[in-house]
Design a protein around this motif. Sequence first.
Motif, PDB file in Angstrom:
ATOM      1  N   MET A  13       0.825  -1.214   0.000  1.00 30.04           N
ATOM      2  CA  MET A  13       0.000   0.000   0.000  1.00 30.04           C
ATOM      3  C   MET A  13       0.858   1.263   0.000  1.00 30.04           C
ATOM      4  O   MET A  13       0.327   2.377  -0.006  1.00 30.04           O
ATOM      5  CB  MET A  13      -0.928  -0.003   1.220  1.00 30.04           C
ATOM      6  N   GLY A  14       2.192   1.090   0.061  1.00 27.99           N
ATOM      7  CA  GLY A  14       3.088   2.242   0.019  1.00 27.99           C
ATOM      8  C   GLY A  14       3.786   2.569   1.315  1.00 27.99           C
ATOM      9  O   GLY A  14       4.554   3.534   1.386  1.00 27.99           O
ATOM     10  N   ALA A  15       3.544   1.768   2.354  1.00 32.27           N
ATOM     11  CA  ALA A  15       4.177   2.039   3.645  1.00 32.27           C
ATOM     12  C   ALA A  15       5.671   1.726   3.599  1.00 32.27           C
ATOM     13  O   ALA A  15       6.110   0.816   2.888  1.00 32.27           O
ATOM     14  CB  ALA A  15       3.516   1.207   4.732  1.00 32.27           C
ATOM     15  N   THR A  16       6.444   2.484   4.348  1.00 33.25           N
ATOM     16  CA  THR A  16       7.879   2.224   4.483  1.00 33.25           C
ATOM     17  C   THR A  16       8.187   1.971   5.952  1.00 33.25           C
ATOM     18  O   THR A  16       7.507   2.489   6.850  1.00 33.25           O
ATOM     19  CB  THR A  16       8.716   3.406   3.980  1.00 33.25           C
ATOM     20  N   PHE A  17       9.225   1.179   6.193  1.00 35.10           N
ATOM     21  CA  PHE A  17       9.576   0.804   7.563  1.00 35.10           C
ATOM     22  C   PHE A  17      11.074   0.976   7.794  1.00 35.10           C
ATOM     23  O   PHE A  17      11.880   0.721   6.912  1.00 35.10           O
ATOM     24  CB  PHE A  17       9.186  -0.658   7.829  1.00 35.10           C
ATOM     25  N   GLU A  18      11.402   1.412   9.000  1.00 34.95           N
ATOM     26  CA  GLU A  18      12.797   1.571   9.388  1.00 34.95           C
ATOM     27  C   GLU A  18      13.263   0.451  10.311  1.00 34.95           C
ATOM     28  O   GLU A  18      14.460   0.324  10.570  1.00 34.95           O
ATOM     29  CB  GLU A  18      12.991   2.923  10.080  1.00 34.95           C
TER      30      GLU A  18
ATOM     31  N   SER B 115      10.269  -4.166  13.820  1.00 35.72           N
ATOM     32  CA  SER B 115       9.483  -4.265  15.044  1.00 35.72           C
ATOM     33  C   SER B 115       7.986  -4.303  14.757  1.00 35.72           C
ATOM     34  O   SER B 115       7.484  -3.595  13.875  1.00 35.72           O
ATOM     35  CB  SER B 115       9.805  -3.068  15.948  1.00 35.72           C
ATOM     36  N   ASP B 116       7.259  -5.104  15.535  1.00 38.22           N
ATOM     37  CA  ASP B 116       5.803  -5.112  15.413  1.00 38.22           C
ATOM     38  C   ASP B 116       5.203  -3.800  15.896  1.00 38.22           C
ATOM     39  O   ASP B 116       4.080  -3.447  15.534  1.00 38.22           O
ATOM     40  CB  ASP B 116       5.188  -6.300  16.156  1.00 38.22           C
ATOM     41  N   THR B 117       5.962  -3.055  16.701  1.00 35.19           N
ATOM     42  CA  THR B 117       5.496  -1.746  17.161  1.00 35.19           C
ATOM     43  C   THR B 117       5.295  -0.800  15.983  1.00 35.19           C
ATOM     44  O   THR B 117       4.290  -0.089  15.900  1.00 35.19           O
ATOM     45  CB  THR B 117       6.504  -1.130  18.151  1.00 35.19           C
ATOM     46  N   GLU B 118       6.249  -0.788  15.066  1.00 33.77           N
ATOM     47  CA  GLU B 118       6.143   0.074  13.887  1.00 33.77           C
ATOM     48  C   GLU B 118       4.994  -0.398  12.981  1.00 33.77           C
ATOM     49  O   GLU B 118       4.337   0.424  12.330  1.00 33.77           O
ATOM     50  CB  GLU B 118       7.453   0.088  13.112  1.00 33.77           C
ATOM     51  N   VAL B 119       4.729  -1.702  12.967  1.00 32.86           N
ATOM     52  CA  VAL B 119       3.607  -2.228  12.183  1.00 32.86           C
ATOM     53  C   VAL B 119       2.280  -1.696  12.726  1.00 32.86           C
ATOM     54  O   VAL B 119       1.366  -1.363  11.953  1.00 32.86           O
ATOM     55  CB  VAL B 119       3.623  -3.770  12.189  1.00 32.86           C
ATOM     56  N   ILE B 120       2.165  -1.583  14.039  1.00 31.86           N
ATOM     57  CA  ILE B 120       0.945  -1.015  14.623  1.00 31.86           C
ATOM     58  C   ILE B 120       0.758   0.423  14.158  1.00 31.86           C
ATOM     59  O   ILE B 120      -0.345   0.833  13.757  1.00 31.86           O
ATOM     60  CB  ILE B 120       0.995  -1.071  16.167  1.00 31.86           C
ATOM     61  N   LEU B 121       1.828   1.212  14.199  1.00 28.51           N
ATOM     62  CA  LEU B 121       1.748   2.611  13.783  1.00 28.51           C
ATOM     63  C   LEU B 121       1.347   2.739  12.318  1.00 28.51           C
ATOM     64  O   LEU B 121       0.465   3.530  11.966  1.00 28.51           O
ATOM     65  CB  LEU B 121       3.096   3.295  14.016  1.00 28.51           C
ATOM     66  N   ALA B 122       1.985   1.948  11.453  1.00 31.97           N
ATOM     67  CA  ALA B 122       1.643   2.008  10.029  1.00 31.97           C
ATOM     68  C   ALA B 122       0.215   1.539   9.792  1.00 31.97           C
ATOM     69  O   ALA B 122      -0.513   2.105   8.964  1.00 31.97           O
ATOM     70  CB  ALA B 122       2.625   1.149   9.230  1.00 31.97           C
ATOM     71  N   SER B 123      -0.212   0.519  10.516  1.00 32.74           N
ATOM     72  CA  SER B 123      -1.579   0.014  10.373  1.00 32.74           C
ATOM     73  C   SER B 123      -2.584   1.083  10.778  1.00 32.74           C
ATOM     74  O   SER B 123      -3.626   1.257  10.126  1.00 32.74           O
ATOM     75  CB  SER B 123      -1.776  -1.236  11.233  1.00 32.74           C
ATOM     76  N   TYR B 124      -2.288   1.813  11.848  1.00 29.88           N
ATOM     77  CA  TYR B 124      -3.198   2.874  12.289  1.00 29.88           C
ATOM     78  C   TYR B 124      -3.268   3.988  11.249  1.00 29.88           C
ATOM     79  O   TYR B 124      -4.342   4.542  10.975  1.00 29.88           O
ATOM     80  CB  TYR B 124      -2.728   3.424  13.637  1.00 29.88           C
TER      81      TYR B 124
END
Length: 646
Positions: free
Chosen positions: A90-95, A98-107
């Motif tokens: 969907m275009g999300a990028t991750f640094e 961590s599953d924590t960052e996945v929660i933020l991107a999901s929100y």
Amino acid sequence: MCGFIGIVSANEQALYEQPMKQMMDVITHRGPDDSGVFEDKYVRLGFQRLSIVDLEGGHQPMSYLNARYTIIFNGEIYNAPELREELMDMGATFETHSDTEVILASYHYYGEECLNKFKGMFSFLIWDKNKERLFGARDPFGIKPLFYRTLRDGTVVFASEKKSLFFINEPAYIDGEAAFHYLTFQYIPEPHTATSKIDKVAPGHSLSWRPGESLHLRCYWKPEFLPKEEFSKKAVNFLLAPFKRKALLAEKNNVQTEIRETLIDSVKRHMRSDVPVGAFLSGGIDSSAIVAIARQYHPDLNTFTAEFDREGYSEGDVAEETAEALDVNHRRVKISVEDVMNEFPKIIWHMDEPVADPAAIPLYFVAQEASKHVKVVLSGEGADELFGGYNIYREPQSLGVFKGIPSPLKPIVKNLAQRLPMGMKGRSFLIRGCTPLEERFVGNAKIFTDDEKDKILIPGSPNWKTNDIVKHLYEDSKAYDDVTRMQYVDMHTWLRGDILVKADKMTMAHSLELRVPFLDRDVFDVASRIPLHGKVHGHQTKVWLREALGDVVPAHVLHRKKLGFPVPIRIWLKDEMYDWARSWITNSQTDHLFNKKECLQLLEDHRQGKFDASRKIWTILTYMIWHYNYMENSHDEGEQYMWNIG
């Protein structure tokens, strides 16, 4: 896994009045590996972390999208790798990984609907700097805790453990009604706590807050079972149409296959970790199933069992036999009565709330041993509520003979039965058979009746009724059969108020992360479609679960009667613990709550063998020790003892 503190306020001065450092220091056991603080207009977030996966990339509080979002998160999202791939498309990028960052991107991409994407256990708070809005949630089953307290000026303080909220600069007071319900349930039903103005965010609920607005709570998920009409149609078809019988048998086989495959998938997800994973192993089918499946993915699995140094109160031998059959590394922890008396005040301190389930004792000690070898353990909590495993669920079947008695006659029979001598054979059976389910079953434990509480508890109100706690649950579950209604009540009371509280607090006391593969929404979805005869039949419980796991669990465990964690408090309170218990009751500063004379008489009657009052006495003792830790030793000189034992 971690502990966190969150403070939000429209008043900047009020925001900084709360002692963040002390609040965080007292829950260091939840996260000894890392800590961090985030501060912004209207919000302060504090975090303590136990590193399980990706320490370097998982530092919190964590920010996302140029610091638009900042999160504090307690838990694990087991499907984070799959969600990451979906979000990247969907275009999300991750640094980080961590599953924590996945929660933020999901929100960011899904909004509040992200909660229905997560497979795991969680409580978290997210601050959206652009919208000046706090959003948070607790997982569907209530595996991870989240307390909150709203202050007089509108400031709201959140915490992973209630003990942090005792540092707030407003006094906390005993809630008399909560004490009343505690004496029934042996815990205080959520969302309330033992002290007024401190509550829990309920499982399956989200929260939102903006400056100038009050805290808003919303239910995003609750358990729903298949209505009894659906099961009744299938049962009739099975009896009347042989050609349909074959289809129904095929459906049963399909459901059992789905149970097995879904549980295997859940265990596999729950084993994702960068640190050693172990498992608790008792003599029952639930933990044995988890270990048997986990062993397929981790051959060197470590398992742990607690037992008491008293004959007849140990599942150690059965667990040892199971461990040998499954070829896993096994350790047995033996507990003495001296160990219990020495550690019990500390156990209750870690519990946060008075929870009088004796099973917390072996859980505390087995977690202590497990923490020396692993950082993560799997356990079988939730199987009984989902699949119909408690022996009390057989009661509607055994009371079926009373269906033939006309309703107007039942109160008469019940009244006559109540006049029979206490302990007379058949008395309780007659009373329960003539009492509607809604009145006789309030959950898996019922310690004191309302009449008994009138003698024990000093504060009271004619408006306080035990059944008020479950009244709305029976209203919501009208479409279900009696056993399913009992499951529904237990999922909203016993599971979240007792089982998961002690599971979280007793393991985190030793910085150990506990994972519960049965409490997975996919597993629940399958369990919710099991008909009555697939749960309870004759003397057997969890019928279809047992059949589904027939080739997974060792034969000696498969049909073994459920025992739970047998704890010898009945014997201890007569003998080795008598003086210890009497001393606690006598010295407790709870005279404004309990009739001490009645409490001591109850202990004496038990010692003399007049009747078994051990669970009642244990319930009283637990509350008194909780009161000593948190109310008698609050913010004056006595405070030192309260924090030192932690």
